[in-house]
Design a protein around this motif. Structure first.
Motif, PDB file in Angstrom:
ATOM      1  N   LEU A   1      93.294 -16.856   2.704  1.00 46.52           N
ATOM      2  CA  LEU A   1      93.500 -16.976   1.276  1.00 46.52           C
ATOM      3  C   LEU A   1      94.124 -18.334   0.987  1.00 46.52           C
ATOM      4  O   LEU A   1      94.883 -18.861   1.812  1.00 46.52           O
ATOM      5  CB  LEU A   1      94.433 -15.871   0.775  1.00 46.52           C
ATOM      6  N   ALA A   2      93.824 -18.894  -0.169  1.00 46.89           N
ATOM      7  CA  ALA A   2      94.352 -20.209  -0.515  1.00 46.89           C
ATOM      8  C   ALA A   2      94.735 -20.243  -1.977  1.00 46.89           C
ATOM      9  O   ALA A   2      93.874 -20.054  -2.851  1.00 46.89           O
ATOM     10  CB  ALA A   2      93.322 -21.294  -0.206  1.00 46.89           C
ATOM     11  N   GLU A   3      96.023 -20.497  -2.234  1.00 46.42           N
ATOM     12  CA  GLU A   3      96.514 -20.569  -3.601  1.00 46.42           C
ATOM     13  C   GLU A   3      96.448 -22.005  -4.122  1.00 46.42           C
ATOM     14  O   GLU A   3      96.509 -22.964  -3.337  1.00 46.42           O
ATOM     15  CB  GLU A   3      97.981 -20.105  -3.687  1.00 46.42           C
ATOM     16  N   SER A   4      96.365 -22.129  -5.425  1.00 46.45           N
ATOM     17  CA  SER A   4      96.435 -23.426  -6.079  1.00 46.45           C
ATOM     18  C   SER A   4      96.915 -23.215  -7.504  1.00 46.45           C
ATOM     19  O   SER A   4      96.975 -22.082  -7.986  1.00 46.45           O
ATOM     20  CB  SER A   4      95.082 -24.128  -6.063  1.00 46.45           C
ATOM     21  N   GLY A   5      97.260 -24.314  -8.162  1.00 41.48           N
ATOM     22  CA  GLY A   5      97.630 -24.248  -9.569  1.00 41.48           C
ATOM     23  C   GLY A   5      99.112 -24.365  -9.849  1.00 41.48           C
ATOM     24  O   GLY A   5      99.511 -24.383 -11.017  1.00 41.48           O
TER      25      GLY A   5
ATOM     26  N   CYS B   1      93.760 -17.963  -6.618  1.00 40.26           N
ATOM     27  CA  CYS B   1      93.728 -17.569  -5.216  1.00 40.26           C
ATOM     28  C   CYS B   1      92.277 -17.511  -4.775  1.00 40.26           C
ATOM     29  O   CYS B   1      91.492 -16.683  -5.275  1.00 40.26           O
ATOM     30  CB  CYS B   1      94.395 -16.217  -5.030  1.00 40.26           C
ATOM     31  N   ASP B   2      91.928 -18.393  -3.864  1.00 42.11           N
ATOM     32  CA  ASP B   2      90.556 -18.458  -3.331  1.00 42.11           C
ATOM     33  C   ASP B   2      90.452 -17.490  -2.156  1.00 42.11           C
ATOM     34  O   ASP B   2      91.115 -17.692  -1.134  1.00 42.11           O
ATOM     35  CB  ASP B   2      90.244 -19.884  -2.906  1.00 42.11           C
ATOM     36  N   ALA B   3      89.618 -16.457  -2.329  1.00 41.42           N
ATOM     37  CA  ALA B   3      89.450 -15.451  -1.285  1.00 41.42           C
ATOM     38  C   ALA B   3      88.059 -15.512  -0.681  1.00 41.42           C
ATOM     39  O   ALA B   3      87.566 -14.521  -0.144  1.00 41.42           O
ATOM     40  CB  ALA B   3      89.714 -14.061  -1.861  1.00 41.42           C
ATOM     41  N   SER B   4      87.412 -16.669  -0.763  1.00 44.04           N
ATOM     42  CA  SER B   4      86.016 -16.770  -0.357  1.00 44.04           C
ATOM     43  C   SER B   4      85.798 -16.948   1.142  1.00 44.04           C
ATOM     44  O   SER B   4      84.670 -16.944   1.612  1.00 44.04           O
ATOM     45  CB  SER B   4      85.345 -17.935  -1.107  1.00 44.04           C
TER      46      SER B   4
ATOM     47  N   TYR C   1      93.399 -14.580 -10.121  1.00 39.27           N
ATOM     48  CA  TYR C   1      94.184 -15.469 -10.958  1.00 39.27           C
ATOM     49  C   TYR C   1      95.490 -14.791 -11.378  1.00 39.27           C
ATOM     50  O   TYR C   1      95.573 -13.569 -11.469  1.00 39.27           O
ATOM     51  CB  TYR C   1      93.410 -15.867 -12.207  1.00 39.27           C
ATOM     52  N   LEU C   2      96.476 -15.621 -11.670  1.00 40.02           N
ATOM     53  CA  LEU C   2      97.704 -15.141 -12.291  1.00 40.02           C
ATOM     54  C   LEU C   2      98.014 -16.077 -13.455  1.00 40.02           C
ATOM     55  O   LEU C   2      98.404 -17.226 -13.252  1.00 40.02           O
ATOM     56  CB  LEU C   2      98.870 -15.118 -11.304  1.00 40.02           C
ATOM     57  N   GLN C   3      97.790 -15.574 -14.651  1.00 41.49           N
ATOM     58  CA  GLN C   3      98.132 -16.323 -15.850  1.00 41.49           C
ATOM     59  C   GLN C   3      99.596 -16.051 -16.156  1.00 41.49           C
ATOM     60  O   GLN C   3      99.981 -14.888 -16.365  1.00 41.49           O
ATOM     61  CB  GLN C   3      97.248 -15.886 -17.025  1.00 41.49           C
ATOM     62  N   MET C   4     100.387 -17.104 -16.185  1.00 44.08           N
ATOM     63  CA  MET C   4     101.823 -16.965 -16.425  1.00 44.08           C
ATOM     64  C   MET C   4     102.184 -17.685 -17.716  1.00 44.08           C
ATOM     65  O   MET C   4     102.011 -18.892 -17.823  1.00 44.08           O
ATOM     66  CB  MET C   4     102.614 -17.555 -15.247  1.00 44.08           C
ATOM     67  N   ASP C   5     102.653 -16.930 -18.675  1.00 46.06           N
ATOM     68  CA  ASP C   5     103.059 -17.474 -19.968  1.00 46.06           C
ATOM     69  C   ASP C   5     104.564 -17.330 -20.145  1.00 46.06           C
ATOM     70  O   ASP C   5     105.210 -16.547 -19.445  1.00 46.06           O
ATOM     71  CB  ASP C   5     102.325 -16.741 -21.094  1.00 46.06           C
TER      72      ASP C   5
ATOM     73  N   ALA D   1      97.999 -12.225  -1.701  1.00 46.44           N
ATOM     74  CA  ALA D   1      97.889 -11.367  -0.537  1.00 46.44           C
ATOM     75  C   ALA D   1      96.790 -10.335  -0.759  1.00 46.44           C
ATOM     76  O   ALA D   1      96.450 -10.015  -1.904  1.00 46.44           O
ATOM     77  CB  ALA D   1      99.216 -10.658  -0.280  1.00 46.44           C
ATOM     78  N   ALA D   2      96.249  -9.825   0.343  1.00 50.24           N
ATOM     79  CA  ALA D   2      95.230  -8.779   0.290  1.00 50.24           C
ATOM     80  C   ALA D   2      95.651  -7.631   1.190  1.00 50.24           C
ATOM     81  O   ALA D   2      96.097  -7.855   2.324  1.00 50.24           O
ATOM     82  CB  ALA D   2      93.874  -9.331   0.737  1.00 50.24           C
ATOM     83  N   GLY D   3      95.499  -6.409   0.683  1.00 46.12           N
ATOM     84  CA  GLY D   3      95.870  -5.233   1.452  1.00 46.12           C
ATOM     85  C   GLY D   3      94.970  -4.063   1.129  1.00 46.12           C
ATOM     86  O   GLY D   3      94.196  -4.109   0.173  1.00 46.12           O
ATOM     87  N   ARG D   4      95.080  -3.011   1.906  1.00 46.65           N
ATOM     88  CA  ARG D   4      94.127  -1.908   1.794  1.00 46.65           C
ATOM     89  C   ARG D   4      94.545  -0.838   0.793  1.00 46.65           C
ATOM     90  O   ARG D   4      93.746   0.063   0.491  1.00 46.65           O
ATOM     91  CB  ARG D   4      93.918  -1.279   3.169  1.00 46.65           C
ATOM     92  N   THR D   5      95.749  -0.897   0.279  1.00 48.94           N
ATOM     93  CA  THR D   5      96.234   0.183  -0.586  1.00 48.94           C
ATOM     94  C   THR D   5      96.656  -0.338  -1.944  1.00 48.94           C
ATOM     95  O   THR D   5      97.363  -1.337  -2.041  1.00 48.94           O
ATOM     96  CB  THR D   5      97.436   0.894   0.061  1.00 48.94           C
TER      97      THR D   5
END
Length: 124
Positions: free
Chosen positions: A4-8, A22-25, A81-85, A98-102
């Motif tokens: 995973l790779a975050e940016s912004g 978050c790039d999950a590709s 994405y996470l839009q933060m205002d 992060a990625a998880g199964r639950t």
């Protein structure tokens, strides 16, 4: 690490907005819940921020978000994405995806894959 790779991230003023990506590709995360955590300076444990189900239908937020943040998915692009205002100085942290199964999981130990983080600094 590396899946995973975050940016912004960046430095903004109180009251400003940022959108984290978050790039999950790099691998397949179908049927995984995705989440955002943050590590505040001086703390040793990552704090849960928000999570979204694998299909993007359901979301869950930490209480401190108070309607200021919005998590979303674009499965066609393998992006979260996470839009933060209305950012405040206390939102200053390194933000991780992060990625998880639950779904819903709010403990960082419940997630299998992590990015390296993107730093957000909010000045007053």
């Amino acid at each position: 690490q590396g899946q995973l790779a975050e940016s912004g991230g960046g430095t903004v003023q109180a009251g400003d907005s940022l959108r984290l990506s978050c790039d999950a590709s790099r691998r397949t995360f179908s049927n995984y819940a995705m989440a955002w955590f943050r590590l505040i300076p001086g703390k040793v444990m990552r704090e849960f921020v928000a999570t979204i189900s694998w299909n993007g239908v359901d979301t869950y937020y930490a209480d401190f978000v108070k309607g200021r943040f919005t998590v979303s998915l674009d499965n066609a692009k393998d992006m979260m994405y996470l839009q933060m205002d209305s950012l405040q100085p206390e939102d200053t942290a390194v933000y991780y995806c992060a990625a998880g199964r639950t779904f819903v999981s709010t403990g960082d130990f419940e997630y299998d894959y992590w990015g390296r983080g993107t730093r957000v600094t909010v000045s007053s």
